[in-house]
Scaffold this active site. Structure first.
Site, PDB file in Angstrom:
ATOM      1  N   ARG A 236      -5.209 -74.506  60.172  1.00 22.00           N
ATOM      2  CA  ARG A 236      -5.176 -73.184  60.798  1.00 22.00           C
ATOM      3  C   ARG A 236      -6.084 -72.238  60.011  1.00 22.00           C
ATOM      4  NH1 ARG A 236      -2.309 -68.486  59.488  1.00 22.00           N
ATOM      5  NH2 ARG A 236      -1.516 -67.224  61.214  1.00 22.00           N
ATOM      6  N   LEU A 237      -7.091 -71.699  60.674  1.00 22.04           N
ATOM      7  CA  LEU A 237      -8.026 -70.769  60.035  1.00 22.04           C
ATOM      8  C   LEU A 237      -7.465 -69.356  60.194  1.00 22.04           C
ATOM      9  CD1 LEU A 237     -11.385 -72.319  61.320  1.00 22.04           C
ATOM     10  CD2 LEU A 237     -10.245 -72.712  59.117  1.00 22.04           C
ATOM     11  N   ASP A 238      -6.869 -68.859  59.133  1.00 20.00           N
ATOM     12  CA  ASP A 238      -6.182 -67.567  59.162  1.00 20.00           C
ATOM     13  C   ASP A 238      -7.182 -66.417  59.254  1.00 20.00           C
ATOM     14  OD1 ASP A 238      -3.739 -65.856  58.611  1.00 20.00           O
ATOM     15  OD2 ASP A 238      -5.023 -65.287  56.924  1.00 20.00           O
ATOM     16  N   ALA A 239      -6.881 -65.449  60.124  1.00 15.65           N
ATOM     17  CA  ALA A 239      -7.669 -64.209  60.220  1.00 15.65           C
ATOM     18  C   ALA A 239      -9.175 -64.479  60.275  1.00 15.65           C
ATOM     19  CB  ALA A 239      -7.323 -63.287  59.049  1.00 15.65           C
ATOM     20  N   ILE A 240      -9.550 -65.517  60.957  1.00 14.10           N
ATOM     21  CA  ILE A 240     -10.932 -65.988  60.912  1.00 14.10           C
ATOM     22  C   ILE A 240     -11.912 -64.983  61.534  1.00 14.10           C
ATOM     23  CG2 ILE A 240     -10.830 -67.233  63.110  1.00 14.10           C
ATOM     24  CD1 ILE A 240     -12.487 -68.463  59.844  1.00 14.10           C
TER      25      ILE A 240
END
Length: 589
Positions: A236-240
């Site tokens: 999961r790429l957070d705040a991408i």
């Protein structure tokens, strides 16, 4: 010549981000890393993994690593034991929220990307959990903790960290920058050579990384590959959306940000094609789904952020029209992309995703309702200096049910489970927050302890107290958990609920959210009916038009009841208040 292979795509993205000359210099450095990874992990390149995909059994639980606690045992070990015992027969995946050493934001200010927080356990505990569940890891790569070695190196002018962070001239006009917070965009820090001002999108403890420096990008690719080696099946790429900054722009969704995600995808395609990327972007719907790219070159899953507020709005108004209209238009660019559907999360219920879907007055109603039900409102700063509601912090059970109302428990549970049935019926992969699975209520005491609104949704469990409540049939936790279990098992056994199965919304009645799900091979079809109102509703559906066979009997996957139809011209049924029907043809095709 058209370049289509992962390595060709990587080189193209490097050139786009850093120019032809620097891109050419970077490629051999990255290629050496990829080759070393291949040698260490030959099993991750198996051809079968490239075609491995999600199916109707993929339901993910979202939880903190220390969610379940007991004396003298690492929380990650307790988590594995409890989930395996209670949910091993119906949950296939676990998204462990950041489990690395951190300094704030309950894990989202990472100090060391490659370590497990010793208060939670060890990599061995993560690996054990991975033997029982498909794992999703968080990659919190927009920023890093002020207390990390990287930022401490920056403060002390130590190479290579001197250019790892974004310096800001405080006189720079940054009014165009889209903000997720009402806090200052930059923070003053004292370095070995004097005061510097550095970019901090989320808080003064979360220091934004400078991806214009290619060394930062290479470092982060190393981190992603490390997660794959530790068992991450999804990342999961957070705040991408905020990753790349450029003065004079909104600094969100920049082309360079999309290129970085595409580059990550190409890297994984090259060395671990079975690992999936998930982007987390709490933004309006049309902006969010852009991260699926052309269906082959960017993220495989995006969070379905409009779903929580739209479902809540449907139950609040007893009218599913807005939800129906939005869901009817959902589509993904390819059968190798889908949505991560959710109703609750560790944060709150975002409001930006329903901009243009709900009116300002409808959004204001939800804001007022959240406060009336014991929740809180978080704001963001606008370019003109004003503030707007950004997120509602409230447990989803209490968003739907007034904690102070004198209402029978059975009605509250029925209302909540009808909402969760909508989540489980939709095309995509369900992500169920742990406090929804266990029917939690607001934890306002936690907010008083931490001073942070999001704490309302982050209470930790004591193992034996949780297990005792789950043994008590009169408890809300028992009733929610066991009904959830039955719904998930019904979903998991039916190919029509495949993440990429066709989805057709039927507008049969304003109070009913009704849709037909069809298996990708058309071997099964399910008519899903959810009553968002407290009173019985009668509906009529044209079964032939919905694809059902003539003179077929129907079985409700939820209750097991069978319904006979003498004609396929139509089906007329009554659904109880907050009732759910998942009707499938009783005979296999």
């Amino acid at each position: 010549m058209v370049r289509t292979g992962p390595e060709d795509r990587i080189r193209e993205h490097l050139t786009f981000l850093y120019g032809a000359e620097q891109g050419a210099r970077l490629w051999p450095l990255l290629a050496a890393r990829l080759e070393a990874f291949r040698r260490r992990n030959p099993r991750l390149q198996a051809p079968s993994l490239a075609t491995d995909w999600l199916d109707e059994r993929d339901v993910f639980l979202v939880t903190y690593g220390d969610q379940i606690q007991e004396p003298d045992k690492p929380p990650l070990q307790s988590l594995d034991e409890v989930l395996t015992a209670l949910a091993g027969d119906f949950l296939r995946g676990v998204h462990i929220l950041p489990f690395y050493p951190y300094s704030s934001d309950d894990g989202f200010s990472v100090i060391d990307y490659k370590a497990v927080d010793p208060h939670l356990g060890s990599w061995e505990d993560i690996h054990r959990l991975g033997q029982h569940f498909r794992l999703m890891f968080d990659a919190v790569i927009n920023h890093i903790s002020r207390h990390s070695a990287w930022f401490q190196g920056f403060l002390h002018d130590q190479p290579p960290y001197t250019d790892y962070f974004i310096k800001v001239d405080p006189s720079t006009d940054l009014s165009q920058v889209v903000r997720p917070r009402a806090l200052p965009l930059w923070s003053a820090v004292e370095t070995a050579h004097g005061t510097e001002y550095v970019w901090t999108t989320f808080s003064e403890d979360q220091m934004d990384l400078n991806y214009a420096n290619p060394q930062v990008l290479l470092e982060m690719i190393e981190v992603l590959l490390f997660y794959v080696e530790q068992g991450a099946g999804l990342i999961r790429l957070d705040a991408i959306a905020f990753l790349w900054k450029e003065h004079g722009t909104p600094c969100i969704h920049l082309p360079q940000t999309h290129r970085v995600v595409k580059l990550f995808r190409a890297v994984l395609d090259a060395v671990a094609p079975g690992v999936l990327l998930v982007t987390e972007t709490n933004v309006p719907h049309t902006e969010n789904i852009c991260y699926l790219g052309d269906g082959t070159d960017e993220a495989q899953l995006v969070y379905q952020f409009p779903l929580p507020p739209l479902t809540w709005h449907a139950f609040h108004t007893a009218d599913a029209t807005c939800l129906q209209r939005w869901a009817a238009g959902l589509k993904t660019p390819s059968p190798r992309t889908t949505f991560l559907n959710f109703l609750a999360s560790h944060d709150g219920i975002g409001l930006r995703p329903v901009e243009g879907i709900l009116s300002k007055e409808q959004i204001a109603e939800l804001v007022a309702l959240a406060e009336a039900h014991g929740g809180y409102v978080s704001y963001r700063a606008n370019p003109d200096g004003s503030r707007s509601p950004y997120e509602l912090n409230i447990v989803y059970f209490d968003a739907l049910n007034d904690p102070n109302a004198d209402e029978p428990q059975s009605i509250q549970v029925d209302r909540f489970m009808a909402s969760q049935a909508i989540l489980l019926s939709l095309a995509g992969v369900p992500g169920i927050y742990v406090h929804s699975l266990f029917g939690s209520r607001n934890w306002r005491e936690g907010v008083a302890q931490t001073g942070h609104y999001r704490t309302i949704n982050r209470q930790k469990f004591q193992r034996f107290a949780l297990e005792a409540e789950l043994m008590d049939p009169s408890s809300t936790r028992y009733q929610v958990f066991h009904r959830y279990r039955a719904l998930i098992k019904a979903r998991s056994s039916e190919l029509a609920f495949h993440p990429n199965g066709d989805q057709r919304v039927l507008a049969v009645h304003p109070a009913l959210f009704c849709l037909v799900r069809t298996a990708p091979d058309e071997s099964s079809r399910v008519l899903c009916v959810h009553n968002v109102s407290p009173v019985p509703q009668t509906f009529h559906a044209d079964l032939a038009d919905a694809g059902f066979r003539a003179n077929t009997a129907l079985v409700d996957l939820v209750s097991g009841k069978q319904f006979s139809t003498t004609t396929c011209a139509g089906l007329t049924m009554t659904v109880p208040g907050y009732g759910v029907l998942w009707l499938r043809e009783s005979r296999p095709r």
